[in-house]
Enzyme design. Sequence first.
Site, PDB file in Angstrom:
ATOM      1  N   ARG A   1      34.427  33.807  52.132  1.00  0.00           N
ATOM      2  CA  ARG A   1      33.231  34.090  51.332  1.00  0.00           C
ATOM      3  C   ARG A   1      32.089  33.269  51.903  1.00  0.00           C
ATOM      4  NH1 ARG A   1      34.277  30.414  45.853  1.00  0.00           N
ATOM      5  NH2 ARG A   1      34.940  28.566  46.999  1.00  0.00           N
TER       6      ARG A   1
ATOM      7  N   CYS B   1      25.028  36.909  56.930  1.00  0.00           N
ATOM      8  CA  CYS B   1      23.776  36.591  57.593  1.00  0.00           C
ATOM      9  C   CYS B   1      22.667  36.839  56.576  1.00  0.00           C
ATOM     10  CB  CYS B   1      23.567  37.485  58.812  1.00  0.00           C
ATOM     11  SG  CYS B   1      21.879  37.364  59.444  1.00  0.00           S
TER      12      CYS B   1
ATOM     13  N   ASN C   1      26.441  32.473  44.975  1.00  0.00           N
ATOM     14  CA  ASN C   1      27.263  31.314  44.625  1.00  0.00           C
ATOM     15  C   ASN C   1      27.142  30.264  45.715  1.00  0.00           C
ATOM     16  OD1 ASN C   1      29.357  30.312  42.661  1.00  0.00           O
ATOM     17  ND2 ASN C   1      30.462  30.048  44.580  1.00  0.00           N
ATOM     18  N   GLU C   2      26.853  29.054  45.318  1.00  0.00           N
ATOM     19  CA  GLU C   2      26.803  27.927  46.259  1.00  0.00           C
ATOM     20  C   GLU C   2      26.226  28.332  47.616  1.00  0.00           C
ATOM     21  OE1 GLU C   2      30.681  26.020  46.175  1.00  0.00           O
ATOM     22  OE2 GLU C   2      30.155  25.005  44.318  1.00  0.00           O
TER      23      GLU C   2
ATOM     24  N   CYS D   1      22.871  34.369  64.600  1.00  0.00           N
ATOM     25  CA  CYS D   1      22.843  35.674  65.276  1.00  0.00           C
ATOM     26  C   CYS D   1      21.458  35.916  65.879  1.00  0.00           C
ATOM     27  CB  CYS D   1      23.203  36.784  64.283  1.00  0.00           C
ATOM     28  SG  CYS D   1      21.878  37.200  63.145  1.00  0.00           S
TER      29      CYS D   1
ATOM     30  N   CYS E   1      18.641  36.067  63.393  1.00  0.00           N
ATOM     31  CA  CYS E   1      18.225  34.749  62.905  1.00  0.00           C
ATOM     32  C   CYS E   1      17.434  34.000  63.980  1.00  0.00           C
ATOM     33  CB  CYS E   1      19.444  33.938  62.461  1.00  0.00           C
ATOM     34  SG  CYS E   1      20.150  34.576  60.919  1.00  0.00           S
TER      35      CYS E   1
ATOM     36  N   GLU F   1      29.625  24.318  36.915  1.00  0.00           N
ATOM     37  CA  GLU F   1      31.069  24.275  37.132  1.00  0.00           C
ATOM     38  C   GLU F   1      31.556  22.841  37.039  1.00  0.00           C
ATOM     39  OE1 GLU F   1      32.490  25.914  40.819  1.00  0.00           O
ATOM     40  OE2 GLU F   1      31.109  27.600  40.734  1.00  0.00           O
TER      41      GLU F   1
ATOM     42  N   TRP G   1      41.652  21.533  45.808  1.00  0.00           N
ATOM     43  CA  TRP G   1      41.163  21.345  47.187  1.00  0.00           C
ATOM     44  C   TRP G   1      40.915  19.882  47.529  1.00  0.00           C
ATOM     45  CZ3 TRP G   1      36.510  19.000  46.677  1.00  0.00           C
ATOM     46  CH2 TRP G   1      35.754  19.280  45.528  1.00  0.00           C
TER      47      TRP G   1
ATOM     48  N   LYS H   1      44.838  29.903  43.009  1.00  0.00           N
ATOM     49  CA  LYS H   1      45.757  30.139  41.873  1.00  0.00           C
ATOM     50  C   LYS H   1      46.199  28.845  41.199  1.00  0.00           C
ATOM     51  CE  LYS H   1      49.910  30.872  44.780  1.00  0.00           C
ATOM     52  NZ  LYS H   1      49.251  30.777  46.107  1.00  0.00           N
TER      53      LYS H   1
ATOM     54  N   HIS I   1      44.086  26.160  40.936  1.00  0.00           N
ATOM     55  CA  HIS I   1      42.911  25.398  40.484  1.00  0.00           C
ATOM     56  C   HIS I   1      42.891  25.362  38.957  1.00  0.00           C
ATOM     57  CE1 HIS I   1      38.800  24.148  39.808  1.00  0.00           C
ATOM     58  NE2 HIS I   1      38.665  23.905  41.087  1.00  0.00           N
TER      59      HIS I   1
END
Length: 684
Positions: free
Chosen positions: A119, A123, A157-158, A165, A168, A314, A322, A363, A365
Amino acid sequence: MSQKFPPISKKLPVFMHGADYNPDQWLHDPKVLEEDIRLMKLANCNVMSVGIFSWVSLEPSEGEYTFEWLDEVLDRFAENGIYAWLATPSGARPAWMSQHYPEVLRVGANRVRNLQGGRHNHCYTSPVYRKKTAEMNRRLAERYAQHPAVVGWHISNELGGDCNCELCQEAFRGWLKAKYGTLDALNRAWWTAFWSHTYTDWSQIESPAPHGEMMVHAHNLDWRRFVTDQTIDFYRVEIAPLKNANPELPCTTNMMDLFEGLDYRKLAEEVDVVSWDAYPKWHNETSDGREAVWFSFNHDLFRSLKKKPFMLMESTPSLTNWQPVSKLKRPGMHRLSSLHAVAHGSDTVQYFQWRKSRGSSEKFHGAVVDHVGHEHTRVFQDVATLGETLGKLDDVLGTTVPAETAILFDWDNRWAVRDAQGPRNMGIGYENTVMQHYRAFWEMGVPVDVIGAEDAFDGYKLIVAPMVYLLRQETGEKLHAFVERGGTLVVTYWSGIVDENDLCHLGGFPGPLRKTVGIWAEEIEGLPDHDCNSLVMAEGNGLGIAGEFEIRELCERIHLEGAQALGVYGSDFYAGEPVLTVNAVGKGKAYYLAARVSEDAFYDAFYGKVVEEAGIRRVLDADLPAGVTAQLRTDGDREYVFLLNFSGTACEVELDREYADAETGEQLSGSLVLPVNGSRVLRS
Ligand code: GLA
Ligand code: ZN
């Protein structure tokens, strides 16, 4: 004078309490989704972040939209008094998109294009990704912008990372042209005559690369600035259709603790409310004090970005999956860790995640609902109890933290100081230094704002500027004026070294602050880890601090140019030369610390005295036990004192006046015992 910020959403003018919710993972089992509603109510949760990575469930193939499941989820929320931060799904994308349009895949600094997977890997320049995102958001907005359950938008998200590329690269060159106008100006600013790196055509310029250019510091700095601007540009593409459909709904995107990749101060200007994700590693040491200091600093930073209440978007209800080792939250810690955010200005307590997924990488977390599927778990009960607590604290909502002290902390400076190739490449320790100074205020229970060079300085009595290596001329002048007007400034070694282009200030360090601090820093050295020196406090120094404190890692040799020495080096060929100085300027004074004192005791003594001299209020007019902090929120009238015990032992706190317990109304005076991981909210 009473002053309160309006609630984040008028629809839900209470503490928001909830979690990231992924119903799209359970569409095959509708009973689970029904059960979720029952459990959400039991857990005293009133808000969920929905749809964060749901793109494939909303558009399973190009142009085929399946919003029905989301309709059902949101309608069911509305029927049951649960609200939603509705997410845009751009944080991850379906395989079909990468397959049809490879340009949406991110390219690394090594110029290799990523494959589909994971995730946060798009770009942000790609016209296709922008078009697809805008189209998805337009449809979401059309359908849900007026939905009674929706309180706001959770954008992607974050956000983070860069793409290298060709699209960019072209955008970067365009950004540079707009900034510098001519190649000549760019070459001068970047000092490219060094190693013959002068550019003779714009097309020669590329993003920094490990197998290419990394040595031109201003180039690295401009790339990071461009990445921030380009990410913001993408964010604007995301919110345009949402604002178009309903300008009232607030937009936010969740940030991360001291994330280096984006200048959050700029991103914060774009969002309606700042939100962030906090994952402390509790119980890894005998005392959680250090961890609490780091996270307090972050809470203060995120509040200071907009100078108003923020969202804890969060946190984990129990553990993460993690961190190097994941300990369960000990009894009391869930409440303590959550009230910790509230104490510093959060108006929400939200989690990742509502329900543990059955498969894939998260799974294990922590979640409110475990694989067992019912409410009879310790974690669920902790969450439900916290929901009750928050319900009793609704008066706190919208109040602010009245800081008289500010710490200067800029992304430009972080980037430059880390890149510098100077006296200690084995670890320049910028963030840790900032924490070393901040910790002293935390221990005293002195509220702190974390500000940038562009922020207003008036209103503060004290500004601490640790290692302001990159310092613009105008920031120096602003700090000088702040001191002249009566402010107190603390500056350390390795300050005022380069300007905004990462070019050294000529004519003597600390450049723009030289006359403010009244010293000239002639040379600096790094010490290897086994080496040390000491700060010997001068006899009869105005601070009234006696004794000797250890110095490690960085030592500057400075000359007095109007300042007065308060302490000197204890050893080496520069023994007897000044380390700690003070300079009177106008109605104020400026301290300079020329070496990295390693003992906390020094900062406690020094800032204890500075705070007293500057007439800065401590939240509690009493000494706090080590590892315990007191934080304050107020509407200008009523005050809420948060007592938070991270010491790992039971502690006694002396109350300086009469208080009422904000949850129970119980009258309190004298001394108060805080159990291990204890937390109390007092009202006065
Ligand atoms: C981040 C992400 C979440 C989740 C959590 C796990 O904060 O935003 O999606 O992966 O980490 O801690
Ligand atoms: Zn790109």
